[in-house]
Design an enzyme around this catalytic site. Structure first.
Site, PDB file in Angstrom:
ATOM      1  N   ILE A 138     -13.346   1.010   0.074  1.00  0.00           N
ATOM      2  CA  ILE A 138     -14.771   1.122   0.052  1.00  0.00           C
ATOM      3  C   ILE A 138     -14.643   2.481   1.157  1.00  0.00           C
ATOM      4  O   ILE A 138     -14.230   2.356   2.308  1.00  0.00           O
ATOM      5  CB  ILE A 138     -15.568   0.043   0.630  1.00  0.00           C
ATOM      6  CG1 ILE A 138     -15.381  -1.294  -0.118  1.00  0.00           C
ATOM      7  CG2 ILE A 138     -16.970   0.290   1.060  1.00  0.00           C
ATOM      8  CD1 ILE A 138     -16.037  -2.624   0.217  1.00  0.00           C
ATOM      9  N   ASP A 145      -8.287 -10.365  12.354  1.00  0.00           N
ATOM     10  CA  ASP A 145      -8.419  -8.892  11.516  1.00  0.00           C
ATOM     11  C   ASP A 145      -9.691  -8.509  11.652  1.00  0.00           C
ATOM     12  O   ASP A 145     -10.056  -7.351  11.570  1.00  0.00           O
ATOM     13  CB  ASP A 145      -7.982  -9.448  10.174  1.00  0.00           C
ATOM     14  CG  ASP A 145      -8.078  -8.349   9.187  1.00  0.00           C
ATOM     15  OD1 ASP A 145      -7.147  -7.473   9.102  1.00  0.00           O
ATOM     16  OD2 ASP A 145      -9.080  -8.178   8.065  1.00  0.00           O
ATOM     17  N   VAL A 196     -10.396  -0.112   7.503  1.00  0.00           N
ATOM     18  CA  VAL A 196     -11.619  -0.756   7.336  1.00  0.00           C
ATOM     19  C   VAL A 196     -11.841  -0.932   5.629  1.00  0.00           C
ATOM     20  O   VAL A 196     -12.443   0.135   5.149  1.00  0.00           O
ATOM     21  CB  VAL A 196     -12.763  -0.428   8.100  1.00  0.00           C
ATOM     22  CG1 VAL A 196     -13.937  -1.508   8.119  1.00  0.00           C
ATOM     23  CG2 VAL A 196     -12.356  -0.529   9.777  1.00  0.00           C
ATOM     24  N   LYS A 208     -11.603  -4.678  12.788  1.00  0.00           N
ATOM     25  CA  LYS A 208     -12.474  -3.683  12.041  1.00  0.00           C
ATOM     26  C   LYS A 208     -13.649  -3.526  12.416  1.00  0.00           C
ATOM     27  O   LYS A 208     -14.404  -2.583  12.496  1.00  0.00           O
ATOM     28  CB  LYS A 208     -12.447  -4.305  10.550  1.00  0.00           C
ATOM     29  CG  LYS A 208     -11.175  -4.324   9.619  1.00  0.00           C
ATOM     30  CD  LYS A 208     -11.172  -4.990   8.469  1.00  0.00           C
ATOM     31  CE  LYS A 208      -9.653  -5.000   8.073  1.00  0.00           C
ATOM     32  NZ  LYS A 208      -9.764  -5.936   6.819  1.00  0.00           N
ATOM     33  N   GLU A 224      -9.873   5.827   7.028  1.00  0.00           N
ATOM     34  CA  GLU A 224     -10.661   5.255   6.311  1.00  0.00           C
ATOM     35  C   GLU A 224      -9.963   3.926   5.713  1.00  0.00           C
ATOM     36  O   GLU A 224     -10.785   3.084   5.463  1.00  0.00           O
ATOM     37  CB  GLU A 224     -10.945   6.036   4.969  1.00  0.00           C
ATOM     38  CG  GLU A 224     -12.005   5.519   4.026  1.00  0.00           C
ATOM     39  CD  GLU A 224     -13.359   5.459   4.689  1.00  0.00           C
ATOM     40  OE1 GLU A 224     -13.682   4.368   4.925  1.00  0.00           O
ATOM     41  OE2 GLU A 224     -13.954   6.341   5.056  1.00  0.00           O
ATOM     42  N   GLY A 276     -10.638  -1.446   2.826  1.00  0.00           N
ATOM     43  CA  GLY A 276      -9.776  -1.102   1.760  1.00  0.00           C
ATOM     44  C   GLY A 276     -10.615   0.162   1.147  1.00  0.00           C
ATOM     45  O   GLY A 276     -10.452   1.162   1.705  1.00  0.00           O
ATOM     46  N   VAL A 327       0.820  -1.082   0.182  1.00  0.00           N
ATOM     47  CA  VAL A 327      -0.110  -0.116   0.032  1.00  0.00           C
ATOM     48  C   VAL A 327       0.784   1.248   0.006  1.00  0.00           C
ATOM     49  O   VAL A 327       0.701   2.162  -0.732  1.00  0.00           O
ATOM     50  CB  VAL A 327      -0.971  -0.019   1.052  1.00  0.00           C
ATOM     51  CG1 VAL A 327      -1.900   1.496   1.283  1.00  0.00           C
ATOM     52  CG2 VAL A 327      -1.944  -1.154   1.075  1.00  0.00           C
ATOM     53  N   GLY A 367      -2.043 -14.951  -3.387  1.00  0.00           N
ATOM     54  CA  GLY A 367      -1.533 -13.773  -2.854  1.00  0.00           C
ATOM     55  C   GLY A 367      -2.690 -13.225  -1.965  1.00  0.00           C
ATOM     56  O   GLY A 367      -2.485 -12.157  -1.447  1.00  0.00           O
ATOM     57  N   LYS A 392      -5.445  -0.948  11.476  1.00  0.00           N
ATOM     58  CA  LYS A 392      -6.935  -1.145  12.342  1.00  0.00           C
ATOM     59  C   LYS A 392      -6.354  -2.136  13.719  1.00  0.00           C
ATOM     60  O   LYS A 392      -7.198  -1.606  14.543  1.00  0.00           O
ATOM     61  CB  LYS A 392      -7.449  -2.235  11.478  1.00  0.00           C
ATOM     62  CG  LYS A 392      -7.120  -3.840  11.013  1.00  0.00           C
ATOM     63  CD  LYS A 392      -6.609  -3.594   9.875  1.00  0.00           C
ATOM     64  CE  LYS A 392      -5.914  -5.231   9.407  1.00  0.00           C
ATOM     65  NZ  LYS A 392      -5.384  -5.035   8.030  1.00  0.00           N
TER      66      LYS A 392
END
Length: 438
Positions: free
Chosen positions: A137, A202, A133, A206, A130, A135, A17, A188, A106
Site C-alpha cells: 500500500i 509489529d 508499513v 508501524k 515505504e 506492504g 521479499v 503461512g 519497521k
C-alpha cells in the site's frame, strides 16, 4: 545520444521479499532503466548462509557474506535483513559512503529512526522506507508528500495482516482464538512464534512511523501504548457481532487536547470495536488498510495487500526508483519532515468509548448500582444488554451484561471499570474493549 549511467545496487537480505526484489531488478532491468534514466545493476546480495535454499533462482555469483564491503561500494542500498543489528550499522556505513538507502525495517525505524534521519541529512542522501508499513500500500509517500499542505488530525490503521486474518476468521466462522491462529500458521500468515504479531508489537512499530510522518514529530516505540489480541474471545466476537460491531486490531494516532489544555498526540495499538458500516470493518483476511482524517482532504482510505514477497517488493522498488531518479537528476536527498515537536500524550488522554462485558449476580438493584457508579465517574451508558444464565450444576442464576459507553476520557473509563470490579455483585469483568467510529 549519451551513454546511460549505471548505478550500483547492494541488497542486504534475501528472504521472501529480498528474493523478489532481486528477481525484479534482473527481469525488469530495461523498464527500470527507462523510468530512472540509469541502469540499476545488482552488484551483490549479502546473506548469512550462501547455501540456503531460496524460492527464486538467482545467479550464485551475486551472493556474499561480506555485507560491509558490499555497501561501501554501492550507490543504492536495499536493507531487508530486519532486526536492529547489524542492519543499523550497515545502513549508517552505507550513508556515510554516499549511498541512498531503502529499508523495510519497521523495528529499526521505530526504535532508532531519529539517528538514521540525522545521518541521512548529514550525508545528503535519501532514506526511504515505504515497505516498512502496510506492504504494497502506498501510504507513507502520500502522507509525506500529497498531504503535506494539509493537517492530518487522525490515522486509524489495520497494519498487521496476521491479526486481521485471525480476527476475521473468528468473526466469520466462530472459531476460537487458538484455532484461528493455527489456521494462520498453516497458511503461512503467522510465524511459528507469532508473538510480535498477536501481542501488537509489529503494529506498534508501524504506528510510531505513521505518527511521525503524520504529525511531523519524531515518535518512537516507547511512545506507543500497545495491547495485543490474545485476550479477545469467541464470546467477545459473537457479542460484538450481535451489537453490529466487528473487532479489529487498530493502530491509532491522533491529535488531542488533554484535560490541562495541552495539545499532543496519542499513539496506541489495541483491539477495537468498529461499526460494521465503517470502511475499515470491511477489510478481510490478511489485507491492510489505513484510514486518514485531515482538516481539508476529509476522510481517505488506502487499502491493499499488507504483506507477502511480491507486494512488498513493489513498495521497495518504488522507493528505489525514486532514489535513483534523485541521483540522476541531482539535488539533495529527501529528508525527514519533522518540523514540530508535538508532545506524546499517554493513552489516558484519549477520548474513546468502552465495550464492557460483566458477569453479575442476578438480583434486584444490580443494574441501578452499576448505572449509578458509571454516573459518579462521569461516564454515560449508551447501550446495555442483559442475558440470564443458569448454572447446570449449582442451579444458580447469573446475568451477563454487555455495556457500550458514550465517548469519554480513557482515564475516566478505566477508573470506572476498576470501581465496577470492586462491587460485591460483580462476579467478573469478562472483557474490556475500546470502541471507535461511533
Amino acid at each position: 545520444m549519451s551513454e546511460v549511467r549505471t548505478l550500483k545496487v547492494a541488497l542486504l537480505g534475501c528472504g521472501n521479499v529480498g528474493a523478489q526484489v532481486a528477481r525484479i531488478l534482473i527481469d525488469d532491468a530495461d523498464a527500470l532503466a527507462a523510468r530512472t534514466g540509469a541502469r540499476l545493476e545488482l552488484q551483490g546480495i549479502a546473506v548469512r548462509n550462501l547455501d540456503a535454499k531460496r524460492d527464486v533462482e538467482l545467479p550464485q555469483e551475486l551472493f556474499t557474506t561480506d555485507a560491509e564491503v558490499l555497501v561501501k561500494d554501492a550507490d543504492l542500498v536495499i536493507e531487508l535483513m530486519g532486526g536492529i543489528e547489524p542492519a543499523r550499522t550497515l545502513i549508517l556505513t552505507a550513508m556515510r559512503h554516499g549511498a541512498c538507502v531503502v529499508s523495510g525495517n519497521k523495528a529499526l525505524l521505530a526504535q532508532d529512526g531519529p539517528t538514521l534521519y540525522e545521518e541521512a541529512d548529514k550525508a545528503g542522501v535519501q532514506l526511504s522506507y515505504e515497505a516498512a508499513v502496510a506492504g504494497a500500500i502506498p501510504i507513507l509517500r502520500p502522507i509525506r508528500d500529497s498531504l503535506s499542505g494539509d493537517r492530518i488530525t487522525r490515522v486509524l490503521g489495520i497494519v498487521n495482516g496476521t491479526t486481521n486474518f485471525i480476527l476475521d476468521q473468528m468473526d466469520s466462522t466462530g472459531a476460537q482464538f487458538a484455532d484461528a491462529l493455527a489456521e494462520a500458521q498453516r497458511l503461512g500468515y503467522a510465524e511459528a512464534d507469532p508473538t510480535a504479531d498477536i501481542e501488537g508489537y509489529d503494529a506498534a512499530a508501524k504506528a510510531a512511523i505513521l505518527a511521525s510522518l503524520s504529525f511531523h514529530t519524531r515518535f518512537a516505540l516507547e511512545d506507543v501504548s500497545c495491547e495485543g489480541i490474545t485476550s479477545v474471545t469467541a464470546a467477545d466476537i459473537a457479542a460484538a457481532k450481535e451489537a453490529g460491531f466487528v473487532i479489529k486490531l487498530l493502530a491509532i494516532a491522533e491529535k488531542l487536547v488533554d484535560e490541562d489544555g495541552k495539545t499532543g498526540v496519542s499513539v496506541r495499538v489495541h483491539p477495537t470495536l468498529l461499526p460494521r458500516e465503517h470502511p475499515l470493518a470491511a477489510v478481510r483476511g490478511a489485507f491492510n488498510a489505513v484510514f486518514i482524517e485531515a482538516e481539508n482532504a476529509g476522510e481517505l482510505m488506502f487499502y491493499g495487500q499488507g504483506a507477502g514477497g511480491t507486494p512488498t517488493a513493489s513498495a521497495v522498488l518504488g522507493d528505489l526508483v525514486s532514489a535513483a531518479r534523485r541521483i540522476v537528476l541531482g539535488g539533495p536527498g529527501r529528508t525527514e519532515t519533522t518540523t514540530g515537536h508535538v508532545p506524546s500524550l499517554p493513552i489516558d488522554a484519549a477520548v474513546t468509548s468502552y465495550y464492557i462485558g460483566l458477569d453479575v449476580a442476578d438480583q434486584p438493584g444490580v443494574l441501578a448500582r452499576i448505572a449509578q457508579l458509571f454516573a459518579e465517574h462521569g461516564v454515560s451508558i449508551e447501550i446495555m444488554r442483559q442475558t440470564i444464565h443458569r448454572d447446570a450444576d449449582s442451579n444458580v442464576e447469573s446475568a451477563e451484561l454487555r455495556i457500550v459507553t458514550h465517548r469519554a476520557r480513557e482515564a475516566a473509563l478505566a477508573a470506572t471499570v476498576e470501581a465496577v470490579r470492586r462491587l460485591d455483585v460483580i462476579n467478573s469483568v469478562t472483557s474490556v474493549l475500546r470502541v471507535e467510529g461511533v
